[in-house]
Design a protein around this motif. Sequence first.
Motif, PDB file in Angstrom:
ATOM      1  N   SER A 127      -7.136   0.929   3.065  1.00 37.55           N
ATOM      2  CA  SER A 127      -6.533  -0.214   1.965  1.00 37.55           C
ATOM      3  C   SER A 127      -5.573  -1.055   2.759  1.00 37.55           C
ATOM      4  O   SER A 127      -5.001  -2.158   2.222  1.00 37.55           O
ATOM      5  N   CYS A 128      -4.894  -0.807   3.832  1.00 37.93           N
ATOM      6  CA  CYS A 128      -4.253  -1.817   4.418  1.00 37.93           C
ATOM      7  C   CYS A 128      -4.590  -2.094   6.001  1.00 37.93           C
ATOM      8  O   CYS A 128      -4.967  -3.149   6.449  1.00 37.93           O
ATOM      9  N   CYS A 171       0.711  -0.951  -0.014  1.00 37.83           N
ATOM     10  CA  CYS A 171       0.076   0.040  -0.040  1.00 37.83           C
ATOM     11  C   CYS A 171       0.975   1.190   0.156  1.00 37.83           C
ATOM     12  O   CYS A 171       1.805   1.346   0.723  1.00 37.83           O
ATOM     13  N   GLY A 199      -0.847   4.312   7.219  1.00 45.12           N
ATOM     14  CA  GLY A 199      -2.028   3.409   7.167  1.00 45.12           C
ATOM     15  C   GLY A 199      -3.163   4.044   6.874  1.00 45.12           C
ATOM     16  O   GLY A 199      -3.516   5.288   7.117  1.00 45.12           O
ATOM     17  N   CYS A 200      -3.836   3.469   6.090  1.00 46.65           N
ATOM     18  CA  CYS A 200      -5.222   3.671   5.459  1.00 46.65           C
ATOM     19  C   CYS A 200      -6.258   2.640   5.485  1.00 46.65           C
ATOM     20  O   CYS A 200      -5.847   1.478   5.591  1.00 46.65           O
ATOM     21  N   LYS A 228       1.230   1.037  11.217  1.00 48.17           N
ATOM     22  CA  LYS A 228       1.503   0.595   9.908  1.00 48.17           C
ATOM     23  C   LYS A 228       2.876  -0.172   9.915  1.00 48.17           C
ATOM     24  O   LYS A 228       3.130  -1.417   9.708  1.00 48.17           O
TER      25      LYS A 228
HETATM   26 ZN   LIG Z   1      -2.528   2.022   3.259  1.00 48.65          ZN
END
Ligand SMILES: [Zn+2]
Length: 761
Positions: free
Chosen positions: A730-731, A722, A727-728, A746
Amino acid sequence: MNTADPTTDLTALLAASGLGRLRPEAAREAITHIEWRPPRAGASAPWPNWAPEPLVTALIKAGIEAPWPHQVAVGEHARAGRHTVVATGTGSGKSLAYLLPALAELITEPTARVLYLAPTKALAADQLRAIATLDLPGVRAAVFDGDTPRDERDWVRQHANLVLTNPDMLHHGILPGHGRWRRFLRGLRYVIVDECHAYRGVFGSHVAHVLRRLRRLAPRDVVFLAASATSGDPAASVGRLIGAEAVAVSEDTAPRGAMTFALWEPPLQRDASGEEHRRSALAETADLLTDAVVAGMRTLAFVPSRRGAEIVSAMTRRALREVDAQLAALVAAYRGGYLREDRRALERALLAGDLTGLATTNALELGVDLTGLDAVLLAGYPGRLASLWQQAGRAGRAGRDGLCVMVARDDPLDTYLVHNPSALFDRPVEATVLDPGNPYVLGPHLCAAAMEAPLTPADLALFGAPDELVDELVDAGALRRRPTGLYWTHPQRPEVDLRGTGGAPIAIVEADSGRLVGTLDAGSAHHALHDGAVYLHQGTSYVVDRLDLDDATALVVAEEPDYTTHARDVTNLDIVAVRSYVDAGPIGLFLGDVDVSHQVVSYQRRAVGSGEVLGTFPLDLPPRELRTVAVWTTLSPEVVAGIEDLPGSLHAAEHAAIGLLPLVATCDRWDIGGLSTALHYDTGAPTIFVYDGHPGGAGFAERAYGIAGHWLRATRDAIAACGCLRGCPSCVQSPKCGNGNDPLDKEGAIMVLDLLLAALA
Ligand SMILES: [Zn+2]
Ligand SMILES: [Zn+2]
């Protein structure tokens, strides 16, 4: 990632597909891979000599000139008395495969009876229509379900020789009243189990026992004919479902058009508060659906959540209104939980061509027989390859290519898949996971079976009932031991919740008018229908006035506030027993039984658009208790000493691991729960738990434990792939996090997973 320049292929793709209005710039950015599947010519076979003349004539009149070889193969197995599953692609004529031997039997043998089971009422009604159109002599087909009027039920029991129903009705209506079905059951030759891949997880385990209860009351030589979407090892799955050995016909000999399949990753964006996230898959899907409708392409957009289907439909209509007000009327949303009349109207409109675009949940995956569309859009990976191919297969037909675009959602599994297309295109379809041995499922069915007829030792073997469980039921006073078997001696029926949703569905009622808006399963109600929750239904926004759990009712008011609501919860987990473990030095990997207590304690309001938290409001809901199966991993305090934010790292790894579990087990992200802590009182160490969200488990945690290395490797790769900074979604962020995604680290999650993988290797 695809090494070829996708834009070269894309130009051809757009030209060929008619999706020419796709913004080429956006597509250049978004498409990570294009897969092309060649057409297949198909083969045909002569009508088998056991098919009676009136049947062949009727089928030819209906436009079927000759069967495909795989259809005839099913009939040959059936007539030889073998339980058979046909597991081929969408549009490969599975109905004809099982109907051919069944209808042949009904036409030639006056005392023969056939029972047809579908997972939904809609599908049974659909089949009845198709069979009635053939107008066959000697075939008296009728639906028997909750909607069948009382005064018709006797006629069905006495005179119909083909009864179409669902497992719920078999369980609630037919088996308990089997005395009145004696003649029908005595003549039973075939039991057709359509769309049998729907029977997975806890629901599948329940249906497995309903079918065993049926087998017990039917003639010994009754033959089961199952139809399944393409799936891994269908013979074994169906064998587990019916409790007997089955053979599989899985070579698809139907002709098929070519298929172009594109993987689409929405762009990363930064919102006002600096948080990174990808543009929502719903918004991108709505854009694509808008383009498709403008181009006149009949298109289905599959959206995994009910709410999402509503949003895509509303966004598309809004965008179309700007182009041409008339076009907006060609788009609608479709999902389970709608009232029956509403769903029927949508099905009819789509079949008649009055609708061009439909945003739907997988309610349609099992519903009407709808193929030959121009395009299919998937707003996110549907969770299983079986579903993916089932949904994609609605596009295209012989002699005409289909287009399918899978838009990645902002979650770790989708991120992994659009960057690892071989996990989609080169992997065999997964097997259907179910666990009939779950004592929480088996116990109640033993009671139900005992009520229908005393249980003999042979019956107990059929159900696979261990002695300890039987003793427990006897000690608890549920069953009574007598020389002739085990008896149910209570005046009331045993309680069995087939859909395993934990209680009656919640009725959603409009407070002013008393109108029933829809229903929602009880398991989701605490999160979605708590007091003050914003709830979306068919494009209309409601605010929950009051959730009454005793009455199973949520009173709602139509209102469109400028905020969304997010439930917060508290989870506690006790380890009850360890079933199995791997000791890898500083790392431990465990499978065992756990008690989970889960309570929704408050909710947040967040501003639409910015996501800014506007306030937190307390709730007074009881905890939900769950005895289930978990997989967990411990790390020694020494080995994690270098990790700065340990709670955030474990929490982030937990989220991503839950997100990736559907890759290795046939579960939904929503079937699974998790808990991580820097110190758990039972393990005395930093621990990550992942558990089945159903009482007694559904086999998912067990599967994760068995294939932990592969699962955790994919989890690590998804996070590392990603492109976000901190960190978002999507992860490592999770939409169902009860802690508002805080804390999360993350980089630390990758370190934790590297430690696990190094030790487990
Ligand atoms: Zn992410
Ligand atoms: Zn969380």
